[in-house]
Design a protein around this motif. Structure first.
Motif, PDB file in Angstrom:
ATOM      1  N   LEU A  56       0.893  -1.213  -0.128  1.00 23.95           N
ATOM      2  CA  LEU A  56       0.020  -0.145   0.074  1.00 23.95           C
ATOM      3  C   LEU A  56       0.901   1.238  -0.003  1.00 23.95           C
ATOM      4  CD1 LEU A  56      -2.770   1.553   0.412  1.00 23.95           C
ATOM      5  CD2 LEU A  56      -2.516   1.173   2.733  1.00 23.95           C
ATOM      6  N   THR A  57       1.734   1.344   0.914  1.00 21.55           N
ATOM      7  CA  THR A  57       2.656   2.515   0.944  1.00 21.55           C
ATOM      8  C   THR A  57       3.413   2.725  -0.238  1.00 21.55           C
ATOM      9  OG1 THR A  57       4.225   1.155   2.234  1.00 21.55           O
ATOM     10  CG2 THR A  57       2.801   2.530   3.506  1.00 21.55           C
ATOM     11  N   GLN A  58       3.956   1.437  -0.789  1.00 20.95           N
ATOM     12  CA  GLN A  58       4.759   1.537  -2.199  1.00 20.95           C
ATOM     13  C   GLN A  58       3.840   2.005  -3.233  1.00 20.95           C
ATOM     14  OE1 GLN A  58       7.872  -0.040  -2.401  1.00 20.95           O
ATOM     15  NE2 GLN A  58       8.162  -0.599  -4.461  1.00 20.95           N
ATOM     16  N   VAL A  59       2.682   1.556  -3.297  1.00 20.01           N
ATOM     17  CA  VAL A  59       1.706   2.186  -4.391  1.00 20.01           C
ATOM     18  C   VAL A  59       1.666   3.761  -4.161  1.00 20.01           C
ATOM     19  CG1 VAL A  59      -0.541   2.189  -5.346  1.00 20.01           C
ATOM     20  CG2 VAL A  59       0.818  -0.029  -4.970  1.00 20.01           C
ATOM     21  N   PHE A  60       1.242   4.169  -3.028  1.00 15.43           N
ATOM     22  CA  PHE A  60       1.108   5.461  -2.910  1.00 15.43           C
ATOM     23  C   PHE A  60       2.014   6.243  -3.272  1.00 15.43           C
ATOM     24  CE2 PHE A  60       0.557   9.292   0.016  1.00 15.43           C
ATOM     25  CZ  PHE A  60      -0.797   9.516  -0.429  1.00 15.43           C
ATOM     26  N   ASP A  61       3.170   6.130  -2.276  1.00 16.60           N
ATOM     27  CA  ASP A  61       4.384   6.966  -2.579  1.00 16.60           C
ATOM     28  C   ASP A  61       4.832   6.848  -4.210  1.00 16.60           C
ATOM     29  OD1 ASP A  61       4.389   7.025   0.103  1.00 16.60           O
ATOM     30  OD2 ASP A  61       5.981   5.590   0.516  1.00 16.60           O
ATOM     31  N   ASN A  62       4.782   5.825  -4.881  1.00 15.60           N
ATOM     32  CA  ASN A  62       5.161   6.060  -6.208  1.00 15.60           C
ATOM     33  C   ASN A  62       4.187   6.656  -7.106  1.00 15.60           C
ATOM     34  OD1 ASN A  62       7.463   4.329  -5.818  1.00 15.60           O
ATOM     35  ND2 ASN A  62       6.694   2.300  -6.219  1.00 15.60           N
ATOM     36  N   PHE A  63       2.860   6.634  -6.978  1.00 13.49           N
ATOM     37  CA  PHE A  63       2.043   7.395  -7.695  1.00 13.49           C
ATOM     38  C   PHE A  63       1.619   8.597  -7.330  1.00 13.49           C
ATOM     39  CE2 PHE A  63       1.215   2.635  -8.902  1.00 13.49           C
ATOM     40  CZ  PHE A  63       0.640   2.804 -10.441  1.00 13.49           C
ATOM     41  N   MET A  64       1.956   8.954  -6.051  1.00  9.20           N
ATOM     42  CA  MET A  64       1.892  10.347  -5.712  1.00  9.20           C
ATOM     43  C   MET A  64       3.110  11.101  -5.657  1.00  9.20           C
ATOM     44  SD  MET A  64      -1.387  10.632  -4.958  1.00  9.20           S
ATOM     45  CE  MET A  64      -2.611   9.477  -5.601  1.00  9.20           C
ATOM     46  N   GLN A  65       3.930  10.622  -6.162  1.00  5.94           N
ATOM     47  CA  GLN A  65       5.404  11.364  -5.774  1.00  5.94           C
ATOM     48  C   GLN A  65       5.531  12.842  -6.419  1.00  5.94           C
ATOM     49  OE1 GLN A  65       8.573   9.446  -7.610  1.00  5.94           O
ATOM     50  NE2 GLN A  65       7.427   8.425  -9.195  1.00  5.94           N
ATOM     51  N   GLY A  66       4.625  13.017  -7.383  1.00 12.26           N
ATOM     52  CA  GLY A  66       4.775  14.321  -8.233  1.00 12.26           C
ATOM     53  C   GLY A  66       3.591  15.026  -7.506  1.00 12.26           C
ATOM     54  N   LEU A  67       2.839  14.830  -6.544  1.00 17.41           N
ATOM     55  CA  LEU A  67       1.766  15.705  -5.978  1.00 17.41           C
ATOM     56  C   LEU A  67       2.456  16.858  -4.927  1.00 17.41           C
ATOM     57  CD1 LEU A  67      -1.439  15.984  -5.601  1.00 17.41           C
ATOM     58  CD2 LEU A  67      -1.053  14.662  -3.461  1.00 17.41           C
ATOM     59  N   GLN A  68       1.926  18.118  -5.429  1.00 15.86           N
ATOM     60  CA  GLN A  68       2.506  19.182  -4.617  1.00 15.86           C
ATOM     61  C   GLN A  68       1.369  19.882  -3.975  1.00 15.86           C
ATOM     62  OE1 GLN A  68       5.757  19.632  -4.204  1.00 15.86           O
ATOM     63  NE2 GLN A  68       6.375  17.886  -5.493  1.00 15.86           N
ATOM     64  N   PRO A  69       1.534  20.438  -2.810  1.00 20.15           N
ATOM     65  CA  PRO A  69       2.791  20.553  -1.883  1.00 20.15           C
ATOM     66  C   PRO A  69       3.118  19.028  -1.443  1.00 20.15           C
ATOM     67  CG  PRO A  69       1.180  21.577  -0.737  1.00 20.15           C
ATOM     68  CD  PRO A  69       0.830  21.153  -2.057  1.00 20.15           C
ATOM     69  N   GLU A  70       4.235  18.669  -1.034  1.00 21.70           N
ATOM     70  CA  GLU A  70       4.459  17.388  -0.588  1.00 21.70           C
ATOM     71  C   GLU A  70       3.730  16.932   0.701  1.00 21.70           C
ATOM     72  OE1 GLU A  70       8.937  14.836   0.455  1.00 21.70           O
ATOM     73  OE2 GLU A  70       8.878  16.850  -0.701  1.00 21.70           O
ATOM     74  N   GLU A  71       4.045  17.759   1.524  1.00 19.89           N
ATOM     75  CA  GLU A  71       3.351  17.505   3.080  1.00 19.89           C
ATOM     76  C   GLU A  71       1.749  17.139   2.575  1.00 19.89           C
ATOM     77  OE1 GLU A  71       3.204  22.085   2.651  1.00 19.89           O
ATOM     78  OE2 GLU A  71       4.697  20.585   2.136  1.00 19.89           O
ATOM     79  N   ARG A  72       1.212  17.511   1.860  1.00 17.04           N
ATOM     80  CA  ARG A  72      -0.226  16.977   1.519  1.00 17.04           C
ATOM     81  C   ARG A  72      -0.453  15.559   1.330  1.00 17.04           C
ATOM     82  NH1 ARG A  72      -2.944  21.474  -0.506  1.00 17.04           N
ATOM     83  NH2 ARG A  72      -2.691  23.155   1.121  1.00 17.04           N
TER      84      ARG A  72
END
Length: 226
Positions: A56-72
């Protein structure tokens, strides 16, 4: 059964916990994860073990890595999990614990532990094995992703070779008792979708950069003419 939460209930809880606009590029991923977690939470044989947590954390981190701002991103994962009665911090902790417990060991040693039903293995791996051995064990594609993530952490020189990585994952997955057809399908889909997402993020970044350059050129032209 009448008290069981519906998908609509999960979505209401999610948007209450995360009342922000989600860019279109990421909205589909969020919706898919939200529905998947909802469905899993209703399965009697499902348990959010460490391998699932890693996936779960791998999928989330990989697919959301471009989401800004990062803290969101942390807020978003927390809302996804809490909407389905899961704890994002606990899942992140379980994923990290699995990594920290197994990555100091070689893949051959981990294979031996699995073949011996966890004898001598770290407790977190024993728990994963016990869960997978249950007759009512409910497999999730996130188990497949977690397995691939673990193997990437272990190394092996084929991190950039999806086929070689998937072959190693099939070998360990077989020892865990994961269904090979589902495992292979889910690993292939994950690798393909991740590549598409990376291309989409790259295109988005190029578009944003191009628009920024155009704005700067227009501003420069106005300044020169004034």
């Amino acid at each position: 059964m009448g008290d069981r939460q519906t998908v609509a209930d999960s979505k209401r809880r999610f948007y209450s916990a995360y009342p922000r606009v989600i860019p279109g590029l990421y909205r589909r991923v969020v919706d898919e994860l939200l529905v998947e977690l909802h469905l899993l939470s209703g399965q009697a044989g499902f348990s959010a073990d460490a391998l699932f947590a890693l996936g779960l954390t791998q999928v989330f981190d990989n697919f959301m890595q471009g989401l800004q701002p990062e803290e969101r991103r942390g807020e978003l994962l927390s809302a996804l999990c809490s909407a389905n009665d899961m704890d994002a911090s606990a899942l992140r902790g379980a994923a990290n614990h699995l990594r920290e417990s197994l990555t100091p060991h070689g893949e051959a040693e981990i294979q031996t532990w699995i073949q011996q039903q966890g004898e001598g293995a770290p407790e977190v791996l024993r728990e994963v094995l016990q869960h997978a051995a249950r007759s009512d064990f409910h497999y999730s594609r996130l188990h497949a992703v977690g397995l691939m993530g673990l193997l990437q952490d272990l190394g092996g020189g084929d991190d950039q070779d999806p086929e070689a990585l998937q072959k190693r994952a099939r070998e360990i997955g077989s020892g865990l008792g994961l269904q090979q057809d589902k495992l292979e399908k889910d690993m292939g889909l994950y690798a393909s979708n991740l590549e598409k997402m990376s291309q989409a993020v790259e295109l988005l970044e190029e578009t944003i950069a191009a628009e920024r350059r155009k704005r700067e050129q227009r501003q420069g032209a106005r300044s020169a003419s004034s």
